[in-house]
Write a protein that holds these residues in place. Structure first.
Motif, PDB file in Angstrom:
ATOM      1  N   LEU A 134       8.407  -9.080 -14.416  1.00  0.00           N
ATOM      2  CA  LEU A 134       9.017  -7.763 -14.261  1.00  0.00           C
ATOM      3  C   LEU A 134      10.268  -7.858 -13.397  1.00  0.00           C
ATOM      4  O   LEU A 134      10.306  -8.623 -12.439  1.00  0.00           O
ATOM      5  N   ASP A 135      11.254  -7.038 -13.734  1.00  0.00           N
ATOM      6  CA  ASP A 135      12.468  -6.995 -12.919  1.00  0.00           C
ATOM      7  C   ASP A 135      12.451  -5.723 -12.068  1.00  0.00           C
ATOM      8  O   ASP A 135      11.493  -4.949 -12.083  1.00  0.00           O
ATOM      9  N   ASP A 136      13.540  -5.490 -11.340  1.00  0.00           N
ATOM     10  CA  ASP A 136      13.607  -4.339 -10.441  1.00  0.00           C
ATOM     11  C   ASP A 136      13.480  -2.998 -11.164  1.00  0.00           C
ATOM     12  O   ASP A 136      12.981  -2.032 -10.584  1.00  0.00           O
ATOM     13  N   GLN A 159      -3.409   2.610 -12.113  1.00  0.00           N
ATOM     14  CA  GLN A 159      -2.601   2.606 -13.335  1.00  0.00           C
ATOM     15  C   GLN A 159      -1.624   3.770 -13.366  1.00  0.00           C
ATOM     16  O   GLN A 159      -0.610   3.721 -14.051  1.00  0.00           O
ATOM     17  N   LYS A 160      -1.890   4.793 -12.568  1.00  0.00           N
ATOM     18  CA  LYS A 160      -0.998   5.953 -12.491  1.00  0.00           C
ATOM     19  C   LYS A 160       0.134   5.731 -11.488  1.00  0.00           C
ATOM     20  O   LYS A 160       1.122   6.449 -11.511  1.00  0.00           O
ATOM     21  N   TRP A 161      -0.023   4.761 -10.618  1.00  0.00           N
ATOM     22  CA  TRP A 161       0.953   4.493  -9.571  1.00  0.00           C
ATOM     23  C   TRP A 161       2.180   3.797 -10.140  1.00  0.00           C
ATOM     24  O   TRP A 161       2.092   3.057 -11.118  1.00  0.00           O
ATOM     25  N   LEU A 219      10.074  -1.271 -11.112  1.00  0.00           N
ATOM     26  CA  LEU A 219       9.536  -0.675  -9.891  1.00  0.00           C
ATOM     27  C   LEU A 219       9.296   0.827 -10.015  1.00  0.00           C
ATOM     28  O   LEU A 219       8.403   1.373  -9.381  1.00  0.00           O
ATOM     29  N   ASN A 220      10.086   1.508 -10.835  1.00  0.00           N
ATOM     30  CA  ASN A 220       9.936   2.960 -11.030  1.00  0.00           C
ATOM     31  C   ASN A 220       8.862   3.317 -12.055  1.00  0.00           C
ATOM     32  O   ASN A 220       8.503   4.481 -12.180  1.00  0.00           O
ATOM     33  N   GLN A 221       8.385   2.349 -12.798  1.00  0.00           N
ATOM     34  CA  GLN A 221       7.444   2.614 -13.894  1.00  0.00           C
ATOM     35  C   GLN A 221       5.995   2.555 -13.411  1.00  0.00           C
ATOM     36  O   GLN A 221       5.663   1.859 -12.461  1.00  0.00           O
ATOM     37  N   GLY A 240      -0.879   6.518 -23.622  1.00  0.00           N
ATOM     38  CA  GLY A 240      -0.718   7.721 -22.815  1.00  0.00           C
ATOM     39  C   GLY A 240       0.305   7.582 -21.696  1.00  0.00           C
ATOM     40  O   GLY A 240       0.658   8.558 -21.055  1.00  0.00           O
ATOM     41  N   TYR A 241       0.769   6.375 -21.459  1.00  0.00           N
ATOM     42  CA  TYR A 241       1.776   6.163 -20.419  1.00  0.00           C
ATOM     43  C   TYR A 241       3.123   5.910 -21.083  1.00  0.00           C
ATOM     44  O   TYR A 241       3.212   5.158 -22.057  1.00  0.00           O
ATOM     45  N   HIS A 242       4.142   6.547 -20.552  1.00  0.00           N
ATOM     46  CA  HIS A 242       5.474   6.457 -21.144  1.00  0.00           C
ATOM     47  C   HIS A 242       6.482   6.015 -20.093  1.00  0.00           C
ATOM     48  O   HIS A 242       6.273   6.203 -18.894  1.00  0.00           O
ATOM     49  N   LYS A 243       7.569   5.494 -20.586  1.00  0.00           N
ATOM     50  CA  LYS A 243       8.643   5.049 -19.699  1.00  0.00           C
ATOM     51  C   LYS A 243       9.244   6.258 -18.991  1.00  0.00           C
ATOM     52  O   LYS A 243       9.512   7.287 -19.605  1.00  0.00           O
ATOM     53  N   LYS A 244       9.442   6.113 -17.695  1.00  0.00           N
ATOM     54  CA  LYS A 244      10.055   7.170 -16.894  1.00  0.00           C
ATOM     55  C   LYS A 244      11.539   6.860 -16.740  1.00  0.00           C
ATOM     56  O   LYS A 244      11.924   5.711 -16.503  1.00  0.00           O
ATOM     57  N   SER A 245      12.334   7.873 -16.883  1.00  0.00           N
ATOM     58  CA  SER A 245      13.759   7.662 -16.633  1.00  0.00           C
ATOM     59  C   SER A 245      14.012   7.956 -15.162  1.00  0.00           C
ATOM     60  O   SER A 245      13.457   8.895 -14.591  1.00  0.00           O
ATOM     61  N   SER A 246      14.817   7.126 -14.561  1.00  0.00           N
ATOM     62  CA  SER A 246      15.112   7.294 -13.145  1.00  0.00           C
ATOM     63  C   SER A 246      16.503   6.770 -12.858  1.00  0.00           C
ATOM     64  O   SER A 246      16.901   5.719 -13.363  1.00  0.00           O
TER      65      SER A 246
END
Length: 184
Positions: free
Chosen positions: A32-34, A101-103, A37-39, A49-55
């Motif tokens: 994993l890269d930096d 898994q939610k973190w 860290l937001n995912q 049920g988990y999707h990529k978060k935009s940040s």
């Protein structure tokens, strides 16, 4: 299906060795890269049920971390042995749980860094308590021994009961100061 997520932080020199070890042990893995860290951990493991978060925020953490999904204890033991044999260290490890898994990866790594520091300080306090248990009362002036005795009791209670990492760290530093005075 078993899988290992690996975030290296500033320890990128470990990548080639870890790649080789995981391949030899037939451990599916992802570096994993930096941006990861937001995912959420769930998204990184591609759990339904988990999707990529935009940040727009970007992060970097210097510490490394391995996260295991459905990896057997035997495989982890083999991995740990191979890592050690190859002269590298991966101190921070975690298992995928229903809770984490939610973190986000950043939050999980932060939590593990804090826990790691807590247990490291706790182990250091234990070592100082063992050293201090050999001190002889008659070798010290009364007031110095009294201050030591009070500090020793506080350190012991901290070691056995304290859950707050900051309080444990503070008491460790206080006890180290008392011990340095005892050695003078």
């Amino acid at each position: 299906m078993k899988h290992v997520l690996i975030y290296l932080g500033d320890e990128t020199h470990k990548k080639e060795i870890l790649e080789k070890i995981c391949s030899e042990l037939n451990l599916p893995h992802t570096f994993l890269d930096d941006e990861a860290l937001n995912q959420s951990i769930g998204y990184l493991f591609q759990i339904n049920g988990y999707h990529k978060k935009s940040s727009k925020e970007s992060y970097h953490m210097s510490q490394d971390l391995m996260i295991f999904k459905e990896v057997e204890d035997e495989d982890i033991l083999k991995l740990n042995n191979a890592i050690k044999e190859n002269g590298i260290v991966m101190e921070r490890k975690a298992m995928l749980t229903i809770h984490n898994q939610k973190w986000s990866l950043k939050d999980l790594l932060s939590e593990i860094i804090e826990e790691h520091a807590y247990f490291k300080n706790r182990e250091e306090l234990k070592e100082y308590l063992i050293q201090a248990s050999h001190f002889k009362k008659d070798a010290y002036p009364f007031l110095i021994w009294k201050a030591f005795e009070t500090s020793y009791q506080k350190a012991y209670i901290t070691y056995t009961e304290e859950k707050d990492p900051d309080k444990l760290a503070k008491n460790l530093e206080d006890f180290k100061k008392i011990l340095s005075n005892m050695k003078k």
